[in-house]
Design a protein around this motif. Sequence first.
Motif, PDB file in Angstrom:
ATOM      1  N   GLY A 107       7.426   6.691   8.816  1.00 50.71           N
ATOM      2  CA  GLY A 107       6.784   5.518   9.400  1.00 50.71           C
ATOM      3  C   GLY A 107       7.184   4.251   8.667  1.00 50.71           C
ATOM      4  O   GLY A 107       7.478   3.223   9.292  1.00 50.71           O
ATOM      5  N   ILE A 137      13.043  12.586  16.766  1.00 51.48           N
ATOM      6  CA  ILE A 137      11.988  12.880  15.787  1.00 51.48           C
ATOM      7  C   ILE A 137      12.629  13.007  14.397  1.00 51.48           C
ATOM      8  O   ILE A 137      13.465  13.890  14.164  1.00 51.48           O
ATOM      9  CB  ILE A 137      11.251  14.198  16.145  1.00 51.48           C
ATOM     10  CG1 ILE A 137      10.711  14.141  17.592  1.00 51.48           C
ATOM     11  CG2 ILE A 137      10.132  14.473  15.137  1.00 51.48           C
ATOM     12  CD1 ILE A 137       9.733  13.015  17.872  1.00 51.48           C
ATOM     13  N   LEU A 139      12.302   2.243  14.824  1.00 50.52           N
ATOM     14  CA  LEU A 139      11.117   2.108  15.700  1.00 50.52           C
ATOM     15  C   LEU A 139      10.798   3.424  16.412  1.00 50.52           C
ATOM     16  O   LEU A 139      10.240   3.410  17.517  1.00 50.52           O
ATOM     17  CB  LEU A 139      11.331   0.993  16.746  1.00 50.52           C
ATOM     18  CG  LEU A 139      11.894  -0.333  16.240  1.00 50.52           C
ATOM     19  CD1 LEU A 139      12.135  -1.294  17.403  1.00 50.52           C
ATOM     20  CD2 LEU A 139      10.959  -0.960  15.223  1.00 50.52           C
ATOM     21  N   THR A 164       9.452  -1.483   6.295  1.00 51.17           N
ATOM     22  CA  THR A 164       8.445  -1.819   5.278  1.00 51.17           C
ATOM     23  C   THR A 164       9.102  -2.344   3.997  1.00 51.17           C
ATOM     24  O   THR A 164      10.107  -1.807   3.533  1.00 51.17           O
ATOM     25  CB  THR A 164       7.577  -0.564   5.003  1.00 51.17           C
ATOM     26  OG1 THR A 164       6.887  -0.241   6.207  1.00 51.17           O
ATOM     27  CG2 THR A 164       6.577  -0.803   3.883  1.00 51.17           C
ATOM     28  N   ILE A 202       0.842  -1.193   0.000  1.00 50.84           N
ATOM     29  CA  ILE A 202       0.000   0.000   0.000  1.00 50.84           C
ATOM     30  C   ILE A 202       0.882   1.250   0.000  1.00 50.84           C
ATOM     31  O   ILE A 202       2.098   1.145   0.200  1.00 50.84           O
ATOM     32  CB  ILE A 202      -0.954   0.043   1.227  1.00 50.84           C
ATOM     33  CG1 ILE A 202      -0.147   0.069   2.543  1.00 50.84           C
ATOM     34  CG2 ILE A 202      -1.942  -1.101   1.209  1.00 50.84           C
ATOM     35  CD1 ILE A 202      -0.958   0.530   3.735  1.00 50.84           C
TER      36      ILE A 202
HETATM   37  C1  LIG Z   1      -3.231  -2.325   4.962  1.00 52.20           C
HETATM   38  C2  LIG Z   1      -1.769  -2.380   5.310  1.00 52.20           C
HETATM   39  C3  LIG Z   1      -0.871  -2.885   4.396  1.00 52.20           C
HETATM   40  C4  LIG Z   1       0.490  -2.960   4.724  1.00 52.20           C
HETATM   41  N1  LIG Z   1       1.360  -3.461   3.800  1.00 52.20           N
HETATM   42  C5  LIG Z   1       2.661  -3.605   4.123  1.00 52.20           C
HETATM   43  C6  LIG Z   1       3.585  -4.159   3.205  1.00 52.20           C
HETATM   44  O1  LIG Z   1       3.243  -4.490   2.075  1.00 52.20           O
HETATM   45  N2  LIG Z   1       4.878  -4.324   3.619  1.00 52.20           N
HETATM   46  C7  LIG Z   1       5.277  -3.973   4.873  1.00 52.20           C
HETATM   47  O2  LIG Z   1       6.444  -4.177   5.198  1.00 52.20           O
HETATM   48  N3  LIG Z   1       4.439  -3.393   5.745  1.00 52.20           N
HETATM   49  C8  LIG Z   1       3.148  -3.204   5.392  1.00 52.20           C
HETATM   50  N4  LIG Z   1       2.289  -2.627   6.288  1.00 52.20           N
HETATM   51  C9  LIG Z   1       2.841  -2.117   7.564  1.00 52.20           C
HETATM   52  C10 LIG Z   1       3.235  -0.641   7.437  1.00 52.20           C
HETATM   53  O3  LIG Z   1       3.986  -0.412   6.280  1.00 52.20           O
HETATM   54  C11 LIG Z   1       4.116  -0.249   8.640  1.00 52.20           C
HETATM   55  O4  LIG Z   1       3.478  -0.579   9.826  1.00 52.20           O
HETATM   56  C12 LIG Z   1       4.494   1.240   8.634  1.00 52.20           C
HETATM   57  O5  LIG Z   1       5.393   1.462   9.695  1.00 52.20           O
HETATM   58  C13 LIG Z   1       3.293   2.173   8.788  1.00 52.20           C
HETATM   59  O6  LIG Z   1       3.680   3.493   8.487  1.00 52.20           O
HETATM   60  P1  LIG Z   1       2.939   4.745   9.126  1.00 52.20           P
HETATM   61  O7  LIG Z   1       3.324   5.956   8.344  1.00 52.20           O
HETATM   62  O8  LIG Z   1       1.493   4.475   9.275  1.00 52.20           O
HETATM   63  O9  LIG Z   1       3.668   4.847  10.535  1.00 52.20           O
HETATM   64  P2  LIG Z   1       3.099   4.533  11.996  1.00 52.20           P
HETATM   65  O10 LIG Z   1       2.477   3.200  11.980  1.00 52.20           O
HETATM   66  O11 LIG Z   1       2.279   5.671  12.467  1.00 52.20           O
HETATM   67  O12 LIG Z   1       4.458   4.499  12.838  1.00 52.20           O
HETATM   68  C14 LIG Z   1       5.380   3.458  12.661  1.00 52.20           C
HETATM   69  C15 LIG Z   1       6.651   3.771  13.457  1.00 52.20           C
HETATM   70  O13 LIG Z   1       7.304   4.885  12.876  1.00 52.20           O
HETATM   71  C16 LIG Z   1       7.631   5.828  13.874  1.00 52.20           C
HETATM   72  N5  LIG Z   1       7.587   7.160  13.266  1.00 52.20           N
HETATM   73  C17 LIG Z   1       6.689   7.641  12.389  1.00 52.20           C
HETATM   74  N6  LIG Z   1       7.012   8.906  12.059  1.00 52.20           N
HETATM   75  C18 LIG Z   1       8.126   9.230  12.731  1.00 52.20           C
HETATM   76  C19 LIG Z   1       8.950  10.390  12.819  1.00 52.20           C
HETATM   77  N7  LIG Z   1       8.689  11.498  12.121  1.00 52.20           N
HETATM   78  N8  LIG Z   1      10.024  10.354  13.633  1.00 52.20           N
HETATM   79  C20 LIG Z   1      10.325   9.245  14.352  1.00 52.20           C
HETATM   80  N9  LIG Z   1       9.585   8.131  14.305  1.00 52.20           N
HETATM   81  C21 LIG Z   1       8.507   8.113  13.506  1.00 52.20           C
HETATM   82  C22 LIG Z   1       6.559   5.651  14.932  1.00 52.20           C
HETATM   83  O14 LIG Z   1       6.988   6.120  16.194  1.00 52.20           O
HETATM   84  C23 LIG Z   1       6.407   4.133  14.915  1.00 52.20           C
HETATM   85  O15 LIG Z   1       7.403   3.551  15.716  1.00 52.20           O
HETATM   86  C24 LIG Z   1       0.942  -2.507   5.991  1.00 52.20           C
HETATM   87  C25 LIG Z   1       0.022  -1.969   6.903  1.00 52.20           C
HETATM   88  C26 LIG Z   1      -1.318  -1.910   6.564  1.00 52.20           C
HETATM   89  C27 LIG Z   1      -2.293  -1.342   7.548  1.00 52.20           C
END
Ligand SMILES: Cc1cc2nc3c(=O)[nH]c(=O)nc-3n(C[C@H](O)[C@H](O)[C@H](O)COP(=O)(O)OP(=O)(O)OC[C@H]3O[C@@H](n4cnc5c(N)ncnc54)[C@H](O)[C@@H]3O)c2cc1C
Length: 470
Positions: free
Chosen positions: A112, A168, A163, A118, A105
Amino acid sequence: MQRRNFGRNQVLKPSAFYTPADEQEILQILDRHRGQRIRAVGRLHSWSDAVLSDDVLLDLRRLNAVQLHSEGDQLVAEVGAGCQIKRLLKELNRHDATLQSLGLITEQTIAGAISTGTHGSGRHSMSHYVEGVRLARYDASTGKVVIDELSAGEPLQAARCSLGSLGIILSVRIRCREQYNVKEHFTETRRLSHVLDAEASFPLQQFYLIPWRWSYFIQHRREDDQPRSRLARLYRIYWLGVMDYALHLQILLMERVLRSRRSIRFSFRHIVPAFLIRNWKVTDRSSSMLVMKHEAFRHIEIELFVPRDQLADALDFAQETIEVAGGRQSTLSADNQQRIEGIGMQEDLARLHDQYFHHYPICVRRVLPDDTLISMASGSGQDWYALSFISYAKPARRAGFHLFASFMARSMSRLFHARPHWGKICPLEADELTALYPRFDAFRTICNTLDPQGVFQNDWTTALLEADIP
Ligand SMILES: Cc1cc2nc3c(=O)[nH]c(=O)nc-3n(C[C@H](O)[C@H](O)[C@H](O)COP(=O)(O)OP(=O)(O)OC[C@H]3O[C@@H](n4cnc5c(N)ncnc54)[C@H](O)[C@@H]3O)c2cc1C
């Protein structure tokens, strides 16, 4: 202000919440909240405790600028931490460029996505391609807010997948490449050896073990010099209408409405395979071909990474465990039973019997070893294979899935060195998790150097950083 993640399994209750407009405002917030615990989140698409925060919380969605430039013969993008992957791809595409690797996605933010490793299939995870990270934190000796650029050595390797534990992240410099096309088609086989043999011709492929039918559908993929196929638009409509929506609605109907094991089995044996058109070969732009609308319906997921030499055994074990969990078998094969006895988990297996009926294809993706300290594919050895187990049960009815996920993580980590995805359900204790990463100690040292007071930690990352290392 309370916030929930995509999977509705995590609730964040920060005492203060900000969406700063620029770096200056972030520095002021850090100044104002000195001594408190501070975390940032992206789009909350993680299921793990990595997103949790109970004190000051930052959402950097307004820092989303993208600048692309050449460094020698490499294309590098400087991306604001809160920029979503979909916006980044759009910006890159305007310059005929794209990312080196993509997950399924594009909703995640760049910070993140890299922070949990990812990944997609056939390449390294996104973290591997990170060239530099700008980080706001407190200077250890003066206590003043400072901005660091981590761009070499172990600090960079740590920042590539951290993680949220270093500080930040303000922006990320990531290696890109020129846009390219991908050709794909589906085939079905019952033999894993056929799947793996096909990797030489289709290095970007991913495959699905279909539960209850127990065959593999292979999504053969490779780069292609040919232009976009004439039927590419039709193929996109087919994917959106049939795969992303019709197939998933059918799974939702069976799991949430009918709640009938018999219909789930029948469907995976006879109906789901009919959704897949075999041997329809289509070429399309990589950033369209490699992703899907997997965020369309709420679900929960655990993903376990095993090294290549463990893949065949791990898949057999997963299949047999799913049969036991679904009540179709009462015990594993002699080999696997012996494995379970070897790690003393017979009673856990007995407790799992008949408690969870698996109802989604098990997606398997190959991830090349990452140059990071703790991403799931970190290390210089073999390729890793990520096995995903997804449940579409309603959030209130996930007890069976959690039992299954916990059993799988605990048994497979001990039997096959399986590492759970940091962003997905991660049901291991801190010391069990850190033991899976030979360089976790180096990661801990970087965290303790950059954040000696632990202000950028939550309870989960604190436990990881304090865990015993064998
Ligand atoms: C529908 C779906 C499909 C997915 N598909 C995949 C896939 O194909 N492959 C895969 O590997 N994963 C996949 N994921 C997992 C997703 O890619 C990870 O969980 C990713 O970390 C989410 O990114 P986010 O921007 O939502 O970050 P969040 O989930 O909000 O945060 C993740 C981490 O990043 C840290 N973070 C975010 N921003 C900052 C910042 N500015 N400074 C410091 N730390 C920060 C947060 O503290 C946290 O520890 C999927 C998830 C979903 C829901």
